[in-house]
Design a protein around this motif. Structure first.
Motif, PDB file in Angstrom:
ATOM      1  N   GLN A  20      31.117  54.424 -43.959  1.00  0.00           N
ATOM      2  CA  GLN A  20      31.582  55.747 -44.386  1.00  0.00           C
ATOM      3  C   GLN A  20      31.157  56.849 -43.429  1.00  0.00           C
ATOM      4  OE1 GLN A  20      30.062  55.919 -48.391  1.00  0.00           O
ATOM      5  NE2 GLN A  20      31.829  54.869 -49.268  1.00  0.00           N
ATOM      6  N   THR A  21      29.993  56.683 -42.802  1.00  0.00           N
ATOM      7  CA  THR A  21      29.512  57.727 -41.893  1.00  0.00           C
ATOM      8  C   THR A  21      29.978  57.506 -40.447  1.00  0.00           C
ATOM      9  OG1 THR A  21      27.462  56.475 -41.569  1.00  0.00           O
ATOM     10  CG2 THR A  21      27.428  58.202 -43.248  1.00  0.00           C
ATOM     11  N   GLY A  22      30.723  56.423 -40.207  1.00  0.00           N
ATOM     12  CA  GLY A  22      31.228  56.157 -38.851  1.00  0.00           C
ATOM     13  C   GLY A  22      30.184  55.553 -37.930  1.00  0.00           C
ATOM     14  N   MET A  23      29.053  55.098 -38.509  1.00  0.00           N
ATOM     15  CA  MET A  23      27.993  54.507 -37.677  1.00  0.00           C
ATOM     16  C   MET A  23      28.423  53.159 -37.097  1.00  0.00           C
ATOM     17  SD  MET A  23      25.349  56.400 -37.286  1.00  0.00           S
ATOM     18  CE  MET A  23      25.138  58.076 -37.851  1.00  0.00           C
ATOM     19  N   TRP A  24      29.371  52.473 -37.791  1.00  0.00           N
ATOM     20  CA  TRP A  24      29.758  51.117 -37.358  1.00  0.00           C
ATOM     21  C   TRP A  24      30.299  51.116 -35.940  1.00  0.00           C
ATOM     22  CZ3 TRP A  24      34.774  50.213 -35.926  1.00  0.00           C
ATOM     23  CH2 TRP A  24      35.727  51.154 -36.335  1.00  0.00           C
ATOM     24  N   TRP A  25      31.153  52.122 -35.597  1.00  0.00           N
ATOM     25  CA  TRP A  25      31.751  52.097 -34.251  1.00  0.00           C
ATOM     26  C   TRP A  25      30.694  52.422 -33.183  1.00  0.00           C
ATOM     27  CZ3 TRP A  25      31.481  56.272 -31.075  1.00  0.00           C
ATOM     28  CH2 TRP A  25      31.378  57.538 -31.630  1.00  0.00           C
ATOM     29  N   ARG A  26      29.669  53.210 -33.575  1.00  0.00           N
ATOM     30  CA  ARG A  26      28.586  53.493 -32.623  1.00  0.00           C
ATOM     31  C   ARG A  26      27.757  52.226 -32.355  1.00  0.00           C
ATOM     32  NH1 ARG A  26      26.672  59.598 -34.500  1.00  0.00           N
ATOM     33  NH2 ARG A  26      28.748  60.250 -35.082  1.00  0.00           N
ATOM     34  N   HIS A  27      27.559  51.449 -33.414  1.00  0.00           N
ATOM     35  CA  HIS A  27      26.883  50.158 -33.220  1.00  0.00           C
ATOM     36  C   HIS A  27      27.683  49.283 -32.255  1.00  0.00           C
ATOM     37  CE1 HIS A  27      23.471  50.014 -35.986  1.00  0.00           C
ATOM     38  NE2 HIS A  27      24.181  50.690 -36.867  1.00  0.00           N
ATOM     39  N   LEU A  28      29.006  49.246 -32.456  1.00  0.00           N
ATOM     40  CA  LEU A  28      29.859  48.404 -31.602  1.00  0.00           C
ATOM     41  C   LEU A  28      29.860  48.904 -30.158  1.00  0.00           C
ATOM     42  CD1 LEU A  28      32.989  47.598 -33.819  1.00  0.00           C
ATOM     43  CD2 LEU A  28      31.048  46.138 -33.323  1.00  0.00           C
ATOM     44  N   VAL A  29      29.909  50.216 -29.972  1.00  0.00           N
ATOM     45  CA  VAL A  29      29.874  50.789 -28.613  1.00  0.00           C
ATOM     46  C   VAL A  29      28.530  50.474 -27.955  1.00  0.00           C
ATOM     47  CG1 VAL A  29      29.835  52.966 -27.295  1.00  0.00           C
ATOM     48  CG2 VAL A  29      31.574  52.611 -29.054  1.00  0.00           C
ATOM     49  N   ALA A  30      27.442  50.651 -28.714  1.00  0.00           N
ATOM     50  CA  ALA A  30      26.104  50.337 -28.180  1.00  0.00           C
ATOM     51  C   ALA A  30      26.017  48.859 -27.820  1.00  0.00           C
ATOM     52  CB  ALA A  30      25.022  50.695 -29.203  1.00  0.00           C
ATOM     53  N   GLY A  31      26.577  48.003 -28.692  1.00  0.00           N
ATOM     54  CA  GLY A  31      26.587  46.558 -28.424  1.00  0.00           C
ATOM     55  C   GLY A  31      27.403  46.209 -27.193  1.00  0.00           C
ATOM     56  N   GLY A  32      28.551  46.888 -27.022  1.00  0.00           N
ATOM     57  CA  GLY A  32      29.399  46.656 -25.840  1.00  0.00           C
ATOM     58  C   GLY A  32      28.701  47.072 -24.553  1.00  0.00           C
ATOM     59  N   GLY A  33      28.052  48.239 -24.581  1.00  0.00           N
ATOM     60  CA  GLY A  33      27.315  48.714 -23.407  1.00  0.00           C
ATOM     61  C   GLY A  33      26.156  47.787 -23.060  1.00  0.00           C
ATOM     62  N   ALA A  34      25.453  47.323 -24.118  1.00  0.00           N
ATOM     63  CA  ALA A  34      24.336  46.392 -23.911  1.00  0.00           C
ATOM     64  C   ALA A  34      24.831  45.082 -23.302  1.00  0.00           C
ATOM     65  CB  ALA A  34      23.633  46.112 -25.238  1.00  0.00           C
ATOM     66  N   GLY A  35      25.989  44.618 -23.775  1.00  0.00           N
ATOM     67  CA  GLY A  35      26.585  43.386 -23.247  1.00  0.00           C
ATOM     68  C   GLY A  35      26.954  43.521 -21.786  1.00  0.00           C
ATOM     69  N   ALA A  36      27.495  44.694 -21.419  1.00  0.00           N
ATOM     70  CA  ALA A  36      27.900  44.935 -20.026  1.00  0.00           C
ATOM     71  C   ALA A  36      26.688  44.875 -19.091  1.00  0.00           C
ATOM     72  CB  ALA A  36      28.596  46.288 -19.909  1.00  0.00           C
ATOM     73  N   VAL A  37      25.593  45.532 -19.483  1.00  0.00           N
ATOM     74  CA  VAL A  37      24.379  45.534 -18.654  1.00  0.00           C
ATOM     75  C   VAL A  37      23.773  44.132 -18.592  1.00  0.00           C
ATOM     76  CG1 VAL A  37      22.028  46.454 -18.425  1.00  0.00           C
ATOM     77  CG2 VAL A  37      23.882  47.958 -19.161  1.00  0.00           C
ATOM     78  N   SER A  38      23.707  43.481 -19.762  1.00  0.00           N
ATOM     79  CA  SER A  38      23.119  42.143 -19.844  1.00  0.00           C
ATOM     80  C   SER A  38      23.901  41.138 -18.989  1.00  0.00           C
ATOM     81  CB  SER A  38      23.112  41.702 -21.314  1.00  0.00           C
ATOM     82  OG  SER A  38      22.855  40.338 -21.419  1.00  0.00           O
ATOM     83  N   ARG A  39      25.229  41.167 -19.090  1.00  0.00           N
ATOM     84  CA  ARG A  39      26.059  40.223 -18.317  1.00  0.00           C
ATOM     85  C   ARG A  39      25.942  40.486 -16.815  1.00  0.00           C
ATOM     86  NH1 ARG A  39      31.628  39.057 -21.816  1.00  0.00           N
ATOM     87  NH2 ARG A  39      30.549  38.750 -23.798  1.00  0.00           N
ATOM     88  N   THR A  40      25.871  41.764 -16.439  1.00  0.00           N
ATOM     89  CA  THR A  40      25.748  42.107 -15.013  1.00  0.00           C
ATOM     90  C   THR A  40      24.411  41.613 -14.458  1.00  0.00           C
ATOM     91  OG1 THR A  40      27.160  44.041 -15.352  1.00  0.00           O
ATOM     92  CG2 THR A  40      25.830  44.015 -13.350  1.00  0.00           C
ATOM     93  N   CYS A  41      23.343  41.773 -15.252  1.00  0.00           N
ATOM     94  CA  CYS A  41      22.018  41.335 -14.786  1.00  0.00           C
ATOM     95  C   CYS A  41      21.918  39.817 -14.653  1.00  0.00           C
ATOM     96  CB  CYS A  41      20.928  41.827 -15.736  1.00  0.00           C
ATOM     97  SG  CYS A  41      20.705  43.623 -15.695  1.00  0.00           S
ATOM     98  N   THR A  42      22.630  39.097 -15.504  1.00  0.00           N
ATOM     99  CA  THR A  42      22.528  37.628 -15.477  1.00  0.00           C
ATOM    100  C   THR A  42      23.747  36.970 -14.822  1.00  0.00           C
ATOM    101  OG1 THR A  42      23.480  37.496 -17.709  1.00  0.00           O
ATOM    102  CG2 THR A  42      21.073  37.535 -17.558  1.00  0.00           C
ATOM    103  N   ALA A  43      24.617  37.794 -14.172  1.00  0.00           N
ATOM    104  CA  ALA A  43      25.857  37.271 -13.566  1.00  0.00           C
ATOM    105  C   ALA A  43      25.625  36.171 -12.529  1.00  0.00           C
ATOM    106  CB  ALA A  43      26.664  38.419 -12.954  1.00  0.00           C
ATOM    107  N   PRO A  44      24.594  36.272 -11.659  1.00  0.00           N
ATOM    108  CA  PRO A  44      24.390  35.183 -10.691  1.00  0.00           C
ATOM    109  C   PRO A  44      24.174  33.821 -11.361  1.00  0.00           C
ATOM    110  CG  PRO A  44      23.176  37.131  -9.992  1.00  0.00           C
ATOM    111  CD  PRO A  44      23.688  37.413 -11.367  1.00  0.00           C
TER     112      PRO A  44
END
Length: 505
Positions: free
Chosen positions: A218-242
């Motif tokens: 109801q407060t719209g926090m869900w999409w912020r969680h998803l955005v935070a999760g997406g950003g975290a995934g991008a950094v994590s995948r880049t760091c472990t890409a090799p």
């Protein structure tokens, strides 16, 4: 009027010395001695057993030594505690360890003790002021958090039904007595603290999506969680890409005759294309996070509605069904990006100028069907991965909640990371042979003149030429990246969450 009959029996059933305030709730205000964690300092085990047996005998209407749904309905009715048939079915299901459709004395005791722990967690989560009492204001806010919209008058009515001493507040004993033998679900704190697939990114997005509380939606926090999760995934995948690229190379090229090791693999990559080549395929791997997460979340919410459940939290098998279907829909939508990621990771220096050039080349030389190579083993891999990941995570979570959760459902960073790492590792291990076959099928056409092979044919070929070990090529770099991937994604997720203004309780 009939509730007063229940009070003497109910109040004495479970150890009353575990009141959050550490005082007697009878209104005298005189402090009672501090209880030990199990509460046995004030209540002898034999006395506790006697009380439990007395309640069991009152509920065992037909005197057969076991409680069925009919016994509970009649027995609780006599005590003034009226429950729906669905509630009683949930009680029996929750406590019935030997699956005979009824509760014997041991199962009944175990259910009540487990139930009291859950009730304490709910009480703590509703007690916003942390004063050991729940007032009308807290009732309204807490029920709204759980998705139940009520008026002030309704809140007062609920309060009066639980309030035995007329103070218009509910203490721990009143709360426990009222909810005795009533199934506890929808604890927002557990949903809040135990998010799993949103936080941890190990490069495979096959986990069952997280639940969000009504308040978060109801407060719209869900999409912020998803955005935070997406950003975290991008950094994590880049760091472990090799490590991820090395895994792909080993899955496709390693064999008995070409035994690639980790150091040798890295040396080969750097020699062929320089240090930058270690990140080949990472761009498309990061790009696919956003569409895949969004499609999966939307599909999951729709499937939940289609299942027709009115529960805020789905049961495990419902979550697995909804999560697997949502995963299949999301994977089907972005699967061409999976193929492009594999091809980009395997490319030689100068083979493609970029992702678009790679896509055009595949389309021109191999046709549209090439973008769905390995689709079947990929879809089949979702169920063992998601199922085992969810089952292991839920088992670890419930074991922790049973043993260590006293005042809060918050497990802390270390426990959360450990549970996420173990469950992801188990999920990957179960689906790894299918992931390897998928990668080889995706890479097929990158070898000039390679014959078309089916999933079954490829499995047979690998087992015949390399044995069962051949199905686990590349497993070492894959597991090497799990702990750094989980740790990095968690740290980035927490920081992004704060930047996006997500409130943590």
């Amino acid at each position: 009027p009939r509730r007063s009959l229940a009070s003497p029996v109910v109040s004495g059933v479970l150890c009353p010395c575990g009141s959050p305030r550490g005082t007697d709730s009878g209104g005298s205000g005189s402090p009672s001695p501090s209880p030990s964690p199990c509460g046995r300092s004030l209540c002898e085990a034999s006395e506790q057993d006697r009380r439990l047996r007395a309640l069991f005998q009152k509920l065992d209407v037909n005197r057969d030594g076991a409680l069925c749904i009919h016994d509970l309905a009649v027995g609780l009715g006599r005590l003034g505690l009226h429950r729906t048939e669905l509630d009683l079915l949930k009680i029996v299901k929750a406590g019935d360890k030997d699956l005979d459709g009824q509760l014997d004395f041991e199962e009944f005791v175990h259910y009540l003790q487990d139930h009291e722990k859950k009730l304490r967690l709910v009480f703590k989560s509703l007690d916003k002021k942390n004063d050991g009492r729940i007032d009308a204001q807290e009732i309204v806010q807490s029920l709204r958090d759980l998705g139940v919209k009520i008026s002030e008058q309704q809140a007062e009515k609920i309060l009066k039904s639980m309030d035995k001493n007329g103070t218009m507040t509910i203490d721990w004993n009143e709360w426990r007595d009222y909810h005795l033998l009533h199934p506890v679900e929808n604890i927002p704190e557990i949903i809040l603290y135990w998010k799993h697939s949103t936080i941890f990114d190990v490069g495979e997005n096959l986990t069952v999506p997280d639940e969000f509380t009504v308040e978060e939606r109801q407060t719209g926090m869900w999409w912020r969680h998803l955005v935070a999760g997406g950003g975290a995934g991008a950094v994590s995948r880049t760091c472990t890409a090799p490590l991820d690229r090395l895994k792909v190379l080993m899955q496709v090229h390693a064999s008995r005759s070409n035994n690639m090791c980790i150091i040798g693999g890295f040396t080969q990559m750097i020699r062929e294309g320089g240090p930058r080549s270690l990140w080949r395929g990472n761009g498309i791997n990061v790009l696919k996070i956003a569409p895949e997460s969004a499609i999966k979340f939307m599909a999951y919410e729709q499937i939940k509605r289609f299942i027709g459940t009115d529960q805020e939290m789905l049961r495990i098998h419902e979550r697995l069904l909804a999560g697997s279907l949502a995963g299949a829909i999301a994977q089907s939508s972005i699967y061409p990006m999976e193929v492009l990621k594999t091809r980009m990771a395997l490319r030689k220096t100068g083979q493609y100028s970029g992702v678009l050039d790679c896509a055009k080349t595949i389309l021109r030389k191999e046709g549209m069907a090439a973008f769905y190579k390995g689709y079947i083993p990929n879809m089949l891999g979702i169920i063992p991965y998601a199922g085992i990941d969810l089952a292991v995570y839920e088992t670890l979570k419930n074991a922790w909640l049973q043993r260590y959760a006293v005042n809060s459902a918050d497990p802390g960073v270390f426990v959360l990371l450990a549970c996420g790492t173990i469950s992801s590792t188990c999920g990957q291990l179960a689906s790894y042979p299918l992931a390897l076959v998928r990668t080889r099928m995706q890479a097929q056409a990158s070898v000039e003149g390679a014959p078309e092979v089916t999933m079954r044919g490829l499995f047979r070929h690998i087992l015949k030429t390399e044995g069962a070990f051949g199905l686990y090529r590349g497993l070492a770099p894959n597991f090497m990246k799990v702990i750094p991937a989980v740790s990095i994604s968690y740290v980035v997720y927490e920081n992004l969450k704060m930047s996006l203004g997500v409130q943590s309780r």
